[in-house]
Design a protein around this motif. Structure first.
Motif, PDB file in Angstrom:
ATOM      1  N   TYR A 144      57.711 -31.491 -13.237  1.00 24.96           N
ATOM      2  CA  TYR A 144      58.275 -31.293 -14.574  1.00 24.96           C
ATOM      3  C   TYR A 144      59.736 -30.855 -14.479  1.00 24.96           C
ATOM      4  N   SER A 159      57.016 -33.554 -22.251  1.00 28.73           N
ATOM      5  CA  SER A 159      55.651 -33.515 -22.785  1.00 28.73           C
ATOM      6  C   SER A 159      55.259 -34.881 -23.348  1.00 28.73           C
ATOM      7  N   LYS A 164      51.296 -34.505 -22.420  1.00 33.23           N
ATOM      8  CA  LYS A 164      50.774 -33.137 -22.451  1.00 33.23           C
ATOM      9  C   LYS A 164      51.471 -32.352 -23.560  1.00 33.23           C
ATOM     10  N   LYS A 165      50.802 -31.306 -24.054  1.00 31.55           N
ATOM     11  CA  LYS A 165      51.431 -30.453 -25.058  1.00 31.55           C
ATOM     12  C   LYS A 165      52.641 -29.756 -24.445  1.00 31.55           C
ATOM     13  N   SER A 167      53.493 -26.732 -24.793  1.00 37.55           N
ATOM     14  CA  SER A 167      53.075 -25.419 -24.282  1.00 37.55           C
ATOM     15  C   SER A 167      52.466 -25.542 -22.886  1.00 37.55           C
ATOM     16  N   THR A 168      51.767 -26.653 -22.621  1.00 39.08           N
ATOM     17  CA  THR A 168      51.170 -26.876 -21.299  1.00 39.08           C
ATOM     18  C   THR A 168      52.269 -27.061 -20.258  1.00 39.08           C
ATOM     19  N   ASN A 171      53.887 -23.710 -19.582  1.00 38.45           N
ATOM     20  CA  ASN A 171      53.049 -22.823 -18.769  1.00 38.45           C
ATOM     21  C   ASN A 171      53.129 -23.176 -17.287  1.00 38.45           C
ATOM     22  N   TYR A 172      53.163 -24.466 -16.982  1.00 37.74           N
ATOM     23  CA  TYR A 172      53.303 -24.884 -15.576  1.00 37.74           C
ATOM     24  C   TYR A 172      54.665 -24.467 -15.033  1.00 37.74           C
ATOM     25  N   ARG A 197      49.594 -17.126 -13.983  1.00 37.73           N
ATOM     26  CA  ARG A 197      50.082 -16.934 -15.349  1.00 37.73           C
ATOM     27  C   ARG A 197      50.038 -15.467 -15.762  1.00 37.73           C
TER      28      ARG A 197
END
Length: 299
Positions: A144, A159, A164-165, A167-168, A171-172, A197
């Protein structure tokens, strides 16, 4: 049957690619429509590994299983390559299949051919690998990050590309703020992404690694890790955790860790599993530093 016909056609098209008079460099070239996007049998020696490949770890046992399948059934799913020079190609996706084919001893492999510049190749390699392979959380986060840094995409665009969202994706990517020792712990499976996390909410890297060592030595769950982080922020004393196992697990004292660090002159990582077994990792930064540590060990 359809795949067999395509691969038979591919063997004929491979001869076309070896003809210097048909060196296709763009979609407007003669016979480009017969090659680009089609499945063609390519010589493995003509394919180079993609330098943009995000995957860095390949499970040997999994590769052997795939090799066995290829030996019996052939390469069911073609790899994807981009054309470089005459009869030279660069892998975009399918490195596991290519590696397994080499193990089997194949000379050729079915491949889709694309024409793409470096940015397009990087995007395709990253997106296809993220979606289709079991990259570990850190590899995904790095993928990413590369889409953002090297292709100049926003998190929203990333995204959209990977489905993917936002937010996902966020988070990664936050995992990359963890201390490198903890990132390695996630990649090696000592802790989960959920643990990571929770730890990321601690800014100080020394505090992060202390919490990480407690997680590993005491086999803490994600919920217990979250409680540990909360206690850290509130400044409340930790309740001692006793682990009863046949292996006699124990917690390494903070002073003992400091002793290691001071003696070796570097940040030593000490891990103790629930069964009492563990390992000590002594990092070094150069050959000179390595030799210095060797001298300390030899006394």
């Amino acid at each position: 049957m359809a795949l067999a016909k395509k691969q038979a056609m591919g063997r004929g098209l491979s001869a076309l690619l070896k003809d210097p008079e048909n060196d296709i460099k763009s979609v407007s070239d003669k016979n480009a429509d017969k090659v680009v996007g089609n499945i063609i049998e390519l010589e493995i020696d003509a394919i180079e590994i993609n330098p943009f490949q995000p995957r860095t770890n390949f499970n040997e046992e999994s590769l052997q299983e795939l090799a066995t399948s290829i030996r019996e059934l052939g390469v069911i799913q073609p790899i994807t390559v981009r054309k470089m020079d005459f009869n030279k190609y660069q892998l975009i996706s399918g490195e596991r299949r290519l590696r397994a084919s080499k193990i089997v001893g194949l000379k050729t492999v079915p491949a889709y051919i694309r024409l793409a510049d470096d940015n397009e190749s990087l995007t395709m390699a990253l997106v296809e690998n993220i979606q289709r392979h079991d990259l570990d959380p850190i590899e995904i986060a790095l993928s990413y990050q590369r889409l953002m840094d090297e292709i100049q995409l926003t998190q929203e665009q990333v995204s959209d590309r990977v489905g993917k969202k936002r937010s996902t994706v966020a988070n990664y990517m936050r995992l990359l703020k963890l201390d490198p020792i903890i990132q390695t712990g996630i990649r090696d499976g000592f802790i989960s992404m959920g643990h990571g996390r929770a730890i990321i909410n601690v800014d100080d890297h020394d505090a992060q690694t202390e919490i990480y060592q407690k997680i590993v030595s005491q086999n803490l769950s994600v919920r217990e890790t979250e409680a540990l982080v909360k206690a850290y922020h509130e400044g409340t004393p930790e309740k001692p955790t006793t682990i009863k196992t046949s292996g006699g697990a124990f917690e390494v004292d903070t002073e003992d860790k400091k002793t290691f660090n001071e003696y070796f002159g570097t940040k030593v990582d000490v891990k103790v599993a629930a069964n009492g077994k563990g390992k000590i990792t002594i990092p070094f930064h150069s050959e000179e530093d390595f030799n210095r540590i060797i001298k300390l060990i030899k006394g």
